[in-house]
Design a protein around this motif. Structure first.
Motif, PDB file in Angstrom:
ATOM      1  N   ARG A 194       0.794  -1.210   0.000  1.00  8.55           N
ATOM      2  CA  ARG A 194       0.000   0.000   0.000  1.00  8.55           C
ATOM      3  C   ARG A 194       0.837   1.276   0.000  1.00  8.55           C
ATOM      4  NH1 ARG A 194      -4.335  -0.645   4.610  1.00  8.55           N
ATOM      5  NH2 ARG A 194      -2.545   0.173   5.705  1.00  8.55           N
ATOM      6  N   THR A 195       1.975   1.279  -0.656  1.00 13.41           N
ATOM      7  CA  THR A 195       2.779   2.487  -0.684  1.00 13.41           C
ATOM      8  C   THR A 195       2.335   3.428  -1.783  1.00 13.41           C
ATOM      9  OG1 THR A 195       4.430   1.470  -2.115  1.00 13.41           O
ATOM     10  CG2 THR A 195       4.786   1.353   0.269  1.00 13.41           C
ATOM     11  N   GLY A 196       1.772   2.928  -2.849  1.00 12.73           N
ATOM     12  CA  GLY A 196       1.312   3.777  -3.930  1.00 12.73           C
ATOM     13  C   GLY A 196       2.428   4.127  -4.888  1.00 12.73           C
ATOM     14  N   ALA A 197       2.053   4.566  -6.068  1.00  6.75           N
ATOM     15  CA  ALA A 197       3.039   4.926  -7.078  1.00  6.75           C
ATOM     16  C   ALA A 197       3.394   6.404  -6.935  1.00  6.75           C
ATOM     17  CB  ALA A 197       2.483   4.647  -8.465  1.00  6.75           C
ATOM     18  N   MET A 198       4.668   6.723  -7.098  1.00  6.43           N
ATOM     19  CA  MET A 198       5.107   8.116  -7.036  1.00  6.43           C
ATOM     20  C   MET A 198       5.331   8.697  -8.416  1.00  6.43           C
ATOM     21  SD  MET A 198       7.617   8.262  -3.779  1.00  6.43           S
ATOM     22  CE  MET A 198       8.712   7.003  -4.342  1.00  6.43           C
TER      23      MET A 198
ATOM     24  N   ARG B  64       9.247   8.236 -14.567  1.00  9.79           N
ATOM     25  CA  ARG B  64       9.127   9.678 -14.365  1.00  9.79           C
ATOM     26  C   ARG B  64       8.446   9.911 -13.016  1.00  9.79           C
ATOM     27  NH1 ARG B  64       6.471  11.609 -18.950  1.00  9.79           N
ATOM     28  NH2 ARG B  64       8.516  11.824 -19.880  1.00  9.79           N
ATOM     29  N   ILE B  65       9.126  10.641 -12.122  1.00  8.89           N
ATOM     30  CA  ILE B  65       8.581  10.917 -10.798  1.00  8.89           C
ATOM     31  C   ILE B  65       7.659  12.113 -10.881  1.00  8.89           C
ATOM     32  CG2 ILE B  65       9.155  11.651  -8.463  1.00  8.89           C
ATOM     33  CD1 ILE B  65      11.691  10.044  -8.668  1.00  8.89           C
ATOM     34  N   ASP B  66       6.465  11.952 -10.322  1.00  9.48           N
ATOM     35  CA  ASP B  66       5.513  13.051 -10.206  1.00  9.48           C
ATOM     36  C   ASP B  66       5.688  13.633  -8.808  1.00  9.48           C
ATOM     37  OD1 ASP B  66       3.478  14.830 -10.345  1.00  9.48           O
ATOM     38  OD2 ASP B  66       1.864  13.339 -10.435  1.00  9.48           O
ATOM     39  N   TRP B  67       6.288  14.819  -8.709  1.00  7.58           N
ATOM     40  CA  TRP B  67       6.664  15.388  -7.419  1.00  7.58           C
ATOM     41  C   TRP B  67       5.450  15.760  -6.577  1.00  7.58           C
ATOM     42  CZ3 TRP B  67      11.228  14.300  -5.793  1.00  7.58           C
ATOM     43  CH2 TRP B  67      12.229  14.071  -6.715  1.00  7.58           C
ATOM     44  N   LYS B  68       4.259  15.829  -7.167  1.00  6.33           N
ATOM     45  CA  LYS B  68       3.053  16.075  -6.377  1.00  6.33           C
ATOM     46  C   LYS B  68       2.651  14.838  -5.574  1.00  6.33           C
ATOM     47  CE  LYS B  68       1.253  17.905 -10.181  1.00  6.33           C
ATOM     48  NZ  LYS B  68       0.222  18.192 -11.143  1.00  6.33           N
ATOM     49  N   LYS B  69       3.116  13.657  -5.999  1.00  9.38           N
ATOM     50  CA  LYS B  69       2.765  12.418  -5.308  1.00  9.38           C
ATOM     51  C   LYS B  69       3.810  11.987  -4.277  1.00  9.38           C
ATOM     52  CE  LYS B  69       0.183  10.328  -9.100  1.00  9.38           C
ATOM     53  NZ  LYS B  69       0.124   9.151  -9.971  1.00  9.38           N
ATOM     54  N   VAL B  70       4.971  12.631  -4.251  1.00 10.76           N
ATOM     55  CA  VAL B  70       6.042  12.243  -3.329  1.00 10.76           C
ATOM     56  C   VAL B  70       5.671  12.708  -1.928  1.00 10.76           C
ATOM     57  CG1 VAL B  70       8.476  12.547  -2.767  1.00 10.76           C
ATOM     58  CG2 VAL B  70       7.777  12.323  -5.138  1.00 10.76           C
ATOM     59  N   ARG B  71       5.837  11.831  -0.945  1.00  7.52           N
ATOM     60  CA  ARG B  71       5.491  12.170   0.427  1.00  7.52           C
ATOM     61  C   ARG B  71       6.567  13.054   1.047  1.00  7.52           C
ATOM     62  NH1 ARG B  71       4.390   6.996  -0.413  1.00  7.52           N
ATOM     63  NH2 ARG B  71       2.249   6.312  -0.162  1.00  7.52           N
ATOM     64  N   THR B  72       6.131  14.044   1.804  1.00 10.54           N
ATOM     65  CA  THR B  72       7.046  14.886   2.569  1.00 10.54           C
ATOM     66  C   THR B  72       6.607  14.848   4.015  1.00 10.54           C
ATOM     67  OG1 THR B  72       5.686  16.810   2.100  1.00 10.54           O
ATOM     68  CG2 THR B  72       7.561  16.433   0.651  1.00 10.54           C
ATOM     69  N   TYR B  73       7.553  14.752   4.902  1.00  8.96           N
ATOM     70  CA  TYR B  73       7.268  14.660   6.328  1.00  8.96           C
ATOM     71  C   TYR B  73       7.725  15.941   7.011  1.00  8.96           C
ATOM     72  CZ  TYR B  73       6.653   9.795   5.159  1.00  8.96           C
ATOM     73  OH  TYR B  73       6.231   8.643   4.587  1.00  8.96           O
ATOM     74  N   VAL B  74       6.870  16.519   7.822  1.00  8.63           N
ATOM     75  CA  VAL B  74       7.160  17.760   8.520  1.00  8.63           C
ATOM     76  C   VAL B  74       7.327  17.451  10.000  1.00  8.63           C
ATOM     77  CG1 VAL B  74       6.319  20.070   9.050  1.00  8.63           C
ATOM     78  CG2 VAL B  74       5.808  19.030   6.839  1.00  8.63           C
ATOM     79  N   CYS B  75       8.439  17.908  10.555  1.00  7.08           N
ATOM     80  CA  CYS B  75       8.711  17.703  11.973  1.00  7.08           C
ATOM     81  C   CYS B  75       7.827  18.646  12.785  1.00  7.08           C
ATOM     82  CB  CYS B  75      10.184  17.968  12.244  1.00  7.08           C
ATOM     83  SG  CYS B  75      10.645  17.684  13.945  1.00  7.08           S
TER      84      CYS B  75
END
Length: 102
Positions: free
Chosen positions: A30-34, A44-55
């Motif tokens: 269940r990680t999904g495609a990026m 080709r990476i779609d940067w809208k789908k890449v996860r970002t983590y905020v501290c």
């Protein structure tokens, strides 16, 4: 031995597991495609789908302690070489001192 017809219908509605599917069935994690695959074999990476983590705010003031007993003393090895513990010559010198032979 087979389950009753009522149970067979109920089993069909449940989620498919890797043991019930075909021999090459991979359920995934269940990680999904990026991104997406290109027609030339690239990706080709779609940067809208890449996860970002905020501290979260205020984590800098949080007082963390190590999971080590307070009575454990730190090792104080003596490294004669200039490279410290990762120096190859220092490793061979200690190996020979402890009975190693080439």
């Amino acid at each position: 031995m087979q389950p009753t017809p009522v149970l067979q219908r109920a089993i069909r509605r449940l989620a498919l597991t890797t043991k019930q599917g075909p021999h090459n069935f991979y359920k995934g994690n269940r990680t999904g495609a990026m991104g997406s695959h290109t027609k030339y074999g690239g990706y080709r990476i779609d940067w809208k789908k890449v996860r970002t983590y905020v501290c979260p705010e205020g984590l800098g003031e949080f007082n963390l302690t190590p999971f080590v007993a307070a009575r454990i003393e730190a090792r104080r090895d003596n490294f004669a070489g200039t490279g410290g513990p990762m120096d190859g010559r220092e490793y061979l010198r200690k190996w020979k001192a402890e009975g190693g032979n080439i």
